[in-house]
Motif scaffolding. Structure first.
Motif, PDB file in Angstrom:
ATOM      1  N   ASP A 147       3.597  10.194  -1.428  1.00 20.92           N
ATOM      2  CA  ASP A 147       4.575   9.187  -1.828  1.00 20.92           C
ATOM      3  C   ASP A 147       5.909   9.858  -2.161  1.00 20.92           C
ATOM      4  OD1 ASP A 147       5.342   6.434  -2.710  1.00 20.92           O
ATOM      5  OD2 ASP A 147       5.502   7.429  -4.648  1.00 20.92           O
ATOM      6  N   LEU A 179      -4.338   2.684  -7.975  1.00 21.79           N
ATOM      7  CA  LEU A 179      -5.045   1.418  -7.833  1.00 21.79           C
ATOM      8  C   LEU A 179      -4.952   0.918  -6.393  1.00 21.79           C
ATOM      9  CD1 LEU A 179      -3.628  -0.324 -11.041  1.00 21.79           C
ATOM     10  CD2 LEU A 179      -5.727   1.035 -10.830  1.00 21.79           C
ATOM     11  N   ARG A 182      -5.133  -2.069  -5.100  1.00 23.00           N
ATOM     12  CA  ARG A 182      -4.239  -3.228  -4.920  1.00 23.00           C
ATOM     13  C   ARG A 182      -2.785  -2.783  -4.934  1.00 23.00           C
ATOM     14  NH1 ARG A 182      -1.864  -6.344  -2.986  1.00 23.00           N
ATOM     15  NH2 ARG A 182      -1.490  -8.561  -3.448  1.00 23.00           N
ATOM     16  N   ASN A 183      -2.455  -1.852  -5.796  1.00 19.02           N
ATOM     17  CA  ASN A 183      -1.085  -1.362  -5.872  1.00 19.02           C
ATOM     18  C   ASN A 183      -0.703  -0.612  -4.591  1.00 19.02           C
ATOM     19  OD1 ASN A 183       0.558   1.420  -7.075  1.00 19.02           O
ATOM     20  ND2 ASN A 183       1.487  -0.591  -7.292  1.00 19.02           N
ATOM     21  N   HIS A 194       0.064  -3.133  -1.884  1.00 20.99           N
ATOM     22  CA  HIS A 194       1.358  -3.761  -2.117  1.00 20.99           C
ATOM     23  C   HIS A 194       2.482  -2.788  -1.775  1.00 20.99           C
ATOM     24  CE1 HIS A 194       4.115  -6.197  -5.010  1.00 20.99           C
ATOM     25  NE2 HIS A 194       4.251  -6.581  -3.780  1.00 20.99           N
ATOM     26  N   ALA A 195       2.345  -1.543  -2.252  1.00 21.88           N
ATOM     27  CA  ALA A 195       3.378  -0.536  -1.993  1.00 21.88           C
ATOM     28  C   ALA A 195       3.502  -0.246  -0.503  1.00 21.88           C
ATOM     29  CB  ALA A 195       3.061   0.748  -2.758  1.00 21.88           C
ATOM     30  N   HIS A 240      10.500  -2.368  -4.465  1.00 19.45           N
ATOM     31  CA  HIS A 240       9.445  -1.358  -4.616  1.00 19.45           C
ATOM     32  C   HIS A 240       9.578  -0.593  -5.930  1.00 19.45           C
ATOM     33  CE1 HIS A 240       6.625   1.808  -3.808  1.00 19.45           C
ATOM     34  NE2 HIS A 240       7.582   2.730  -3.759  1.00 19.45           N
ATOM     35  N   GLY A 269       8.653  -2.633  -8.947  1.00 24.30           N
ATOM     36  CA  GLY A 269       7.205  -2.755  -9.092  1.00 24.30           C
ATOM     37  C   GLY A 269       6.592  -1.522  -9.726  1.00 24.30           C
ATOM     38  N   THR A 270       7.055  -0.349  -9.312  1.00 24.20           N
ATOM     39  CA  THR A 270       6.555   0.898  -9.895  1.00 24.20           C
ATOM     40  C   THR A 270       6.903   0.979 -11.375  1.00 24.20           C
ATOM     41  OG1 THR A 270       6.805   2.031  -7.773  1.00 24.20           O
ATOM     42  CG2 THR A 270       6.605   3.413  -9.737  1.00 24.20           C
ATOM     43  N   LEU A 280       4.616  -1.319 -13.306  1.00 26.63           N
ATOM     44  CA  LEU A 280       3.284  -0.738 -13.428  1.00 26.63           C
ATOM     45  C   LEU A 280       3.265   0.320 -14.518  1.00 26.63           C
ATOM     46  CD1 LEU A 280       0.426  -0.704 -12.106  1.00 26.63           C
ATOM     47  CD2 LEU A 280       1.233   1.173 -10.700  1.00 26.63           C
TER      48      LEU A 280
END
Length: 248
Positions: free
Chosen positions: A165, A202, A204-205, A208-209, A235, A238-239, A242
């Motif tokens: 990432d 995760l 799900r994360n 989404h990412a 993006h 969202g991070t 989280l």
């Protein structure tokens, strides 16, 4: 995987964000810091060989003796390993620690009010980098390079995900053509690196990412400046959410 002309994309691109000239007054300390940044951000992962000594010394603007001293120190710390012979060199032996929420909370306490500053700094730099990358006329190699980084990230397992990432986000910064901006993105990610690594990966994360990462790449390759900014902003928001969620 290599790009056209047989060039290794990691050598051509991502080293530039971190392996920039150091200040001579603290050459040894900064050399250690730069190599650790490259390793912790995933520019060079476990088992990867660092650039050749001569090339790395030139990039950092230091003597080969200073570089050797730094590598010896990192070898003693268990972060790299030097091997001799035809296929020798300096190889990364550092592995990211397992996610640890206790470590996350301690790191946040140490940062204090710097957390929101770091998140804001990252948002400004990375949305700007995405915009600039979308504005440029990218070469075939540059386009292939960005798609390569996305493909690596999309196929990563949980152990590889965080470094890949970082590698993906640094790739966008490199494509801006601005060494200063690329270095700034690397610096901003290092400020948050320990926090991000402490968050459990995760499923799900990741899903989404993945959608957001692909939207970023498609916008950049299409020259869609507004779309590149919008998808990157979504993006990163969202991070940040989280991260704040795990702190609550």
């Amino acid at each position: 995987m290599e790009l056209a002309g047989g060039r290794d994309p990691r050598m051509d691109w991502q080293g530039g964000a971190i392996f920039r000239p150091v200040r001579t007054g603290n050459a040894f300390e900064e050399t250690v810091e730069r190599i650790l940044e490259a390793v912790k951000l995933g520019v060079f992962g476990y088992g990867d060989r660092l650039p050749a000594e001569r090339e790395l010394a030139v990039r950092l603007g230091i003597s080969r003796e200073t570089l050797r001293e730094a590598i010896r120190s990192l070898q003693e710390a268990g972060c790299v390993e030097s091997r001799r012979g035809r296929y020798g060199g300096t190889f990364v032996t550092y592995r990211l620690p397992a996610p640890d929420l206790g470590q996350l909370r301690r790191a946040v306490q140490d940062m204090g009010t710097e957390l929101e500053d770091a998140l804001t700094f990252r948002m400004v730099l990375e949305t700007g980098a995405a915009e600039q990358a979308a504005r440029r006329e990218l070469t075939a190699d540059q386009r292939a390079y960005l798609e390569l980084r996305l493909a690596e990230l999309e196929s990563a397992d949980t152990e590889e995900y965080r470094p890949l990432d970082s590698r993906f986000h640094l790739a966008i910064a490199e494509l801006t053509g601005s060494p200063s901006l690329a270095a700034g993105v690397a610096e901003s990610r290092m400020r948050l690196n320990d926090l991000l690594n402490a968050i459990p990966v995760l499923e799900r994360n990741i899903e989404h990412a993945s959608v957001q990462h692909r939207a970023m790449v498609e916008a950049i390759l299409a020259g869609d400046v507004a779309g590149a900014r919008r998808s990157t902003e979504e993006h990163l928001a969202g991070t940040a959410a989280l991260l704040r969620g795990f702190l609550g």
